[in-house]
Design an enzyme around this catalytic site. Structure first.
Site, PDB file in Angstrom:
ATOM      1  N   LYS A  46     -14.316   1.780  14.854  1.00 21.01           N
ATOM      2  CA  LYS A  46     -13.049   1.030  14.814  1.00 21.01           C
ATOM      3  C   LYS A  46     -12.426   0.938  16.198  1.00 21.01           C
ATOM      4  O   LYS A  46     -11.909  -0.112  16.595  1.00 21.01           O
ATOM      5  CB  LYS A  46     -12.079   1.686  13.832  1.00 21.01           C
ATOM      6  CG  LYS A  46     -10.843   0.853  13.590  1.00 21.01           C
ATOM      7  CD  LYS A  46     -10.108   1.293  12.352  1.00 21.01           C
ATOM      8  CE  LYS A  46     -10.885   0.931  11.095  1.00 21.01           C
ATOM      9  NZ  LYS A  46     -10.196   1.314   9.879  1.00 21.01           N
ATOM     10  N   ASN A 102       0.851  -1.193   0.000  1.00 23.16           N
ATOM     11  CA  ASN A 102       0.000   0.000   0.000  1.00 23.16           C
ATOM     12  C   ASN A 102       0.886   1.241   0.000  1.00 23.16           C
ATOM     13  O   ASN A 102       2.107   1.136   0.004  1.00 23.16           O
ATOM     14  CB  ASN A 102      -0.957  -0.035   1.202  1.00 23.16           C
ATOM     15  CG  ASN A 102      -0.205  -0.113   2.507  1.00 23.16           C
ATOM     16  OD1 ASN A 102       0.525   0.797   2.877  1.00 23.16           O
ATOM     17  ND2 ASN A 102      -0.351  -1.237   3.208  1.00 23.16           N
TER      18      ASN A 102
HETATM   19  O1  C5P Z   1      -8.787  -2.226  10.267  1.00 23.86           O
HETATM   20  P1  C5P Z   1      -7.801  -1.192   9.850  1.00 23.86           P
HETATM   21  O2  C5P Z   1      -6.701  -1.733   8.987  1.00 23.86           O
HETATM   22  O3  C5P Z   1      -8.429   0.028   9.213  1.00 23.86           O
HETATM   23  O4  C5P Z   1      -7.188  -0.684  11.231  1.00 23.86           O
HETATM   24  C1  C5P Z   1      -6.123   0.197  11.290  1.00 23.86           C
HETATM   25  C2  C5P Z   1      -5.389   0.046  12.593  1.00 23.86           C
HETATM   26  O5  C5P Z   1      -5.222  -1.329  12.907  1.00 23.86           O
HETATM   27  C3  C5P Z   1      -4.012   0.615  12.529  1.00 23.86           C
HETATM   28  O6  C5P Z   1      -3.639   1.027  13.843  1.00 23.86           O
HETATM   29  C4  C5P Z   1      -3.182  -0.572  12.089  1.00 23.86           C
HETATM   30  O7  C5P Z   1      -1.812  -0.439  12.472  1.00 23.86           O
HETATM   31  C5  C5P Z   1      -3.859  -1.701  12.822  1.00 23.86           C
HETATM   32  N1  C5P Z   1      -3.836  -3.003  12.128  1.00 23.86           N
HETATM   33  C6  C5P Z   1      -3.093  -4.029  12.646  1.00 23.86           C
HETATM   34  N2  C5P Z   1      -3.094  -5.256  12.040  1.00 23.86           N
HETATM   35  C7  C5P Z   1      -3.851  -5.467  10.946  1.00 23.86           C
HETATM   36  C8  C5P Z   1      -4.614  -4.430  10.400  1.00 23.86           C
HETATM   37  C9  C5P Z   1      -4.584  -3.204  11.014  1.00 23.86           C
HETATM   38  O8  C5P Z   1      -2.403  -3.823  13.658  1.00 23.86           O
HETATM   39  N3  C5P Z   1      -3.836  -6.667  10.376  1.00 23.86           N
END
Ligand code: C5P
Length: 393
Positions: free
Chosen positions: A334, A205
């Site tokens: 979230k 990304n």
């Molecule tokens: O669910 P999403 O990806 O939008 O959530 C973002 C948050 O969750 C960020 O703090 C990211 O570092 C963390 N995250 C994580 N492991 C994942 C996905 C997101 O720690 N597999």
């Protein structure tokens, strides 16, 4: 009041020493400045004196200087000796132990910790002589704030640009190390993850890691011991933090777990939510049908894992949320879903924030939502670190 002895050596970056003095004074540090002969070609003693509010030292054999304060006393009065910018020449003198002017004599005579922020042409920086010198100095315990990569005054491009003054200041504060977070351990995740499809391809990304790296640096500046677990980024290694480099979400999770226990966890990484179900052993080939499908499986959620009740749960777990619409609503959902204490939400929809230098965030805590004005990522990091510091006070 803590005091630094700032040695300004030659090079076009010397003008940035003035900004460093301004920031250091604002941070409450006393600054005594020493200007080398070459440094004085780029900044004037008068401008340094105006900013430090103190006499500037230039000569080894000045009778007036010596009667006021000799070179031994100069470094005795300081808590840290800082060389910024540090030219290739002064680094070579330090390595060899030469003492032919006030700056080099001070550096040989001092018993204080020394921090250098090198700045020079890219080929001088990459020359084996400089590489060897830096290696020797590091082995002797000299702290090095690595130079940045970018366009140079000489028209070339590459590493060798003086680190930005706020980054050097963060290094100085970390070296002086008696901030609000002394004795605390913080884990910070940063950057994207690379989820392999085959030996040559991956899913990634646009995350640059700038925000996460700046947070790691800002926490270290407040005295925390910081473990930075980072996906692949094109950033200089932050100063004074333990850096663990990973590629995939699963590696990031393992590194985070291995770094526990911690008091603080800040999950700023843009972790890939999915990975290809299988990683092909050989490079995938086109089969002529014009289409193919990738089967994806979900990655472990590192933030949710850290937030879940457990004996090793950090006291303060902070997540990030990059959203493209309905920021406050999605962010609140979230925060509840992940179980983290604070959530830093930002709108990344078409505003150049992802990968850019600025950020505009909304901080969600148990007390509600706090919108922050748009500011650079460094400033966001410092503000967040200050809030974390206040939380532990
Ligand atoms: O669910 P999403 O990806 O939008 O959530 C973002 C948050 O969750 C960020 O703090 C990211 O570092 C963390 N995250 C994580 N492991 C994942 C996905 C997101 O720690 N597999």
């Amino acid at each position: 009041m803590k005091r630094i002895l700032l040695i300004v050596s030659g090079g076009i970056a010397a003008y940035k020493a003035l900004e460093l003095v301004r920031l250091a004074s604002k941070a409450g540090l006393g600054v005594t400045a020493v200007l080398t002969k070459a440094g004085a070609e780029f900044v004037t003693p008068l401008s340094l004196q105006a900013l430090t509010g103190e006499k500037i030292y230039q000569d080894l054999f000045s009778l007036t200087d010596d009667s006021e304060m000799g070179h031994i006393e100069l470094s005795r009065a300081a808590d840290l000796v800082v060389v910024a910018p540090a030219s290739a020449d002064i680094l070579a003198k330090m390595t060899a132990g030469l003492a032919d002017d006030l700056a080099s004599t001070l550096l040989l005579a001092t018993d204080k910790r020394v921090l250098v922020a090198p700045a020079m042409n890219v080929r001088m920086w990459q020359h084996p002589a400089t590489e060897t010198n830096i290696g020797t100095l590091k082995a002797r315990g000299v702290l090095v704030v690595e130079p940045d990569e970018g366009p140079m005054a000489c028209g070339e491009y590459g590493p060798g640009r003086l680190a930005e003054p706020p980054v050097i200041l963060a290094g100085i504060l970390a070296a002086l190390n008696d901030g609000l977070l002394k004795g605390k351990h913080a884990i910070v995740t940063s950057g994207p993850t690379h989820e392999p499809i085959d030996p040559v391809r991956y899913i990634a990304n646009r995350s640059s890691g700038k925000q996460g790296h700046a947070i790691a640096q800002a926490l270290a500046a407040l005295g925390a011991r910081v473990t930075l677990v980072s996906g692949p980024v094109a950033l200089p290694d932050p100063f004074g933090v333990e850096l663990v480099k990973v590629e995939t979400a699963r590696q990031m999770q393992a590194a985070v777990q291995a770094a526990l226990p911690a008091d603080i966890a800040v999950c700023a990484a843009a972790v890939g939510d999915w990975r290809p179900q299988t990683e092909a052993e050989q490079k995938l080939k086109k089969d002529g049908s014009g289409a193919t499908a990738l089967s994806l499986t979900e990655n472990p959620d590192i933030l949710a894992g850290l937030s879940a009740p457990s004996p090793t749960r950090p006291k303060l777990v902070i997540g990030f949320a990059a959203e493209t619409e309905r920021l406050a609503e999605h962010a609140a959902a979230k925060r509840a879903r992940k179980g983290c204490d604070w959530l830093v939400a930002n709108n990344v929809g078409g505003t150049g924030i992802m990968g850019g230098d600025e950020n505009e965030v909304l901080l969600l805590t148990a007390d509600g939502a706090e919108p922050w004005a748009r500011m650079n990522k460094q400033a966001v990091a410092e503000k967040l670190a200050a809030k974390i510091g206040a939380y532990f006070e």
